[in-house]
Write an enzyme that holds these catalytic residues in place. Structure first.
Site, PDB file in Angstrom:
ATOM      1  N   LYS A  94      87.433   8.042 -12.432  1.00  0.00           N
ATOM      2  CA  LYS A  94      87.581   9.376 -13.488  1.00  0.00           C
ATOM      3  C   LYS A  94      86.930  10.833 -12.150  1.00  0.00           C
ATOM      4  O   LYS A  94      86.848   9.918 -11.392  1.00  0.00           O
ATOM      5  CB  LYS A  94      86.274   9.420 -14.135  1.00  0.00           C
ATOM      6  N   GLY A 141      90.703   3.574 -23.338  1.00  0.00           N
ATOM      7  CA  GLY A 141      88.780   3.280 -24.491  1.00  0.00           C
ATOM      8  C   GLY A 141      87.652   4.729 -24.661  1.00  0.00           C
ATOM      9  O   GLY A 141      88.222   5.401 -23.654  1.00  0.00           O
ATOM     10  N   SER A 198      87.588   1.613 -16.131  1.00  0.00           N
ATOM     11  CA  SER A 198      87.464   2.370 -16.137  1.00  0.00           C
ATOM     12  C   SER A 198      86.249   2.394 -15.084  1.00  0.00           C
ATOM     13  O   SER A 198      85.131   2.087 -15.285  1.00  0.00           O
ATOM     14  CB  SER A 198      87.677   3.575 -17.082  1.00  0.00           C
ATOM     15  N   LYS A 251      95.739   5.694 -27.649  1.00  0.00           N
ATOM     16  CA  LYS A 251      94.103   5.787 -28.525  1.00  0.00           C
ATOM     17  C   LYS A 251      93.935   5.442 -29.519  1.00  0.00           C
ATOM     18  O   LYS A 251      93.927   6.524 -30.606  1.00  0.00           O
ATOM     19  CB  LYS A 251      92.473   6.489 -27.870  1.00  0.00           C
ATOM     20  N   ASP A 297      96.547  11.647 -22.992  1.00  0.00           N
ATOM     21  CA  ASP A 297      96.376  11.328 -23.319  1.00  0.00           C
ATOM     22  C   ASP A 297      95.833  11.995 -24.688  1.00  0.00           C
ATOM     23  O   ASP A 297      96.261  12.016 -25.758  1.00  0.00           O
ATOM     24  CB  ASP A 297      94.833  10.768 -23.015  1.00  0.00           C
ATOM     25  N   LYS A 326      91.099   2.171 -13.472  1.00  0.00           N
ATOM     26  CA  LYS A 326      91.077   3.243 -13.312  1.00  0.00           C
ATOM     27  C   LYS A 326      89.806   4.497 -13.287  1.00  0.00           C
ATOM     28  O   LYS A 326      88.668   3.161 -13.068  1.00  0.00           O
ATOM     29  CB  LYS A 326      91.266   3.742 -14.782  1.00  0.00           C
ATOM     30  N   GLU A 356      96.063  10.593 -14.689  1.00  0.00           N
ATOM     31  CA  GLU A 356      95.895  10.967 -16.870  1.00  0.00           C
ATOM     32  C   GLU A 356      95.263  12.186 -16.995  1.00  0.00           C
ATOM     33  O   GLU A 356      94.317  12.837 -16.392  1.00  0.00           O
ATOM     34  CB  GLU A 356      95.203  10.023 -17.394  1.00  0.00           C
ATOM     35  N   ASP A 368      91.625   9.376 -13.756  1.00  0.00           N
ATOM     36  CA  ASP A 368      91.604   9.583 -15.035  1.00  0.00           C
ATOM     37  C   ASP A 368      90.820  11.628 -14.974  1.00  0.00           C
ATOM     38  O   ASP A 368      89.657  10.928 -13.776  1.00  0.00           O
ATOM     39  CB  ASP A 368      90.916   9.342 -15.523  1.00  0.00           C
TER      40      ASP A 368
END
Length: 372
Positions: free
Chosen positions: A163, A291, A135, A263, A239, A161, A214, A189
């Protein structure tokens, strides 16, 4: 299994770098380490709550309070024959999923050690290794993100991934595709940073062949996500919206998503995580393990749950050295091959606690004994 003692430690350590999401930035890791003791053995769990209530309503302080006042007394109230019973025992306490997961995970580890089997096998997993991704947080410039992508691809990570947030989204994804091509397994994400008013941004992202976007919309939404998913080719992954197997069932029936991120902390433990996994496996919906910048104990639990067959997308459980100079497990969580983590074959989580390291970074400690 009669739990004799529970210990809580609040631990705090600097991270190797600033990690930014749409929630804000993290420069140090604070967590609650839980140990449960019986018959000379110890099982370990780790809270995934942040120090501020920005991912969900929980914090390290609320986790400590709920564990001390409610969950530990409940655990002492009866003997446990199987860890699945812990979730049932905690059911009268509303939400507080991360507090529940920290204690429930420790019981799972202890139970697996008593059985002499790896936690992964205790959960029903059969894999010997898992593929993992990495990430990348929000950076000051797109160029810095590109440098990270280049490094992590060279280290063999199986999924990237990135952000995103409004104003730092299409350009960064477009730049990654231009620099590294369409073959890179890439996802974005959003951490709930968008609304349906940003649908044009989502449609722009739709052209870049992402594995998923996400949680683009509100943290508690499954209605607007269904509207958005109808407009996109790219799968939406939920999520923050999914806390229970019932949440997952409703989201799938509404077609709010095509992928679910499981998660362990967010859903209240390993038993609830397995139930959501089983539902998705039955419905043909892929899942993966997200995570929360966990330290070694939390990462070990993530590795174990990812051994289940429905986890077909590489998760976020990268090597410990990505975030910490020194972890709290021996050995630290490290790649066994490029982009791969081996599933330990020792009893329980398969890692020992680095007790000297834990003592050094402990800022609060309490011991609770079973009443006679």
């Amino acid at each position: 299994m009669r739990i004799e003692r529970v210990e809580l430690r609040r631990i705090r350590t600097p991270m190797r770098f600033r990690f930014e999401t749409s929630f804000g930035e993290e420069t140090q890791k604070e967590t609650i380490l839980v140990s449960v003791h019986a018959d000379g053995l110890a099982g370990y769990g780790e809270s995934t709550a942040m120090s501020r209530p920005v991912y969900n309503e929980e914090t390290t302080s609320t986790v400590w309070y709920v564990l001390e006042r409610f969950l530990i007394p409940l655990l002492f109230s009866r003997e446990i024959s199987h860890p699945d019973e812990v979730s049932e025992l905690f059911a009268p306490i509303r939400r507080h999923f991360m507090a529940k997961a920290a204690l429930e995970g420790a019981v799972w580890d202890l139970w697996a050690k008593r059985q002499g089997i790896p936690l992964a096998r205790a959960l029903g997993g059969e894999k010997t290794a898992i593929d993992v991704g990495v990430s990348i947080g929000i950076e000051p410039t797109v160029e810095q993100v590109l440098r990270h992508v280049d490094r992590f691809l060279s280290e063999g990570y199986k999924k990237i991934k990135v952000k995103i947030k409004p104003g730092f989204d299409v350009k960064v994804i477009e730049s990654i595709r231009k620099e590294f091509g369409d073959g890179v397994p890439l996802m974005a994400d959003a951490n709930s940073a968008y609304t349906l008013e940003h649908i044009d941004v989502m449609k722009e992202l739709d052209q870049y062949g992402l594995i998923m976007i996400e949680q683009p919309l509100a943290h508690d939404d499954i209605i607007d996500h269904a509207k958005l998913q109808r407009e996109l080719t790219t799968p939406i992954c939920l999520d923050e919206s999914i806390h229970t197997v019932e949440d997952a069932r409703k989201a799938l029936e509404l077609e709010s998503c095509r992928i679910i991120n499981i998660k362990v902390g967010r859903v209240g433990g390993l038993t609830p995580a397995r139930k959501i996994h089983d539902l998705c496996l039955e419905r043909g919906i892929p899942v993966w393990c997200g995570g929360m910048l966990e330290m070694g104990v939390g990462r070990a639990h993530n590795i174990a749950v990812t051994s289940l067959p429905g986890f077909t997308i590489p998760g976020d459980t990268s090597a410990s050295s990505r975030y910490f100079e020194r972890d709290i497990t021996i050995p630290a969580i490290e790649l066994s091959a490029p982009g791969t983590l081996a599933i330990p074959d020792g009893p329980g989580i398969g890692y020992d606690l680095d007790e000297e390291r834990v003592r050094r970074i402990t800022v609060d400690h309490a011991v609770f004994r079973r009443p006679h």
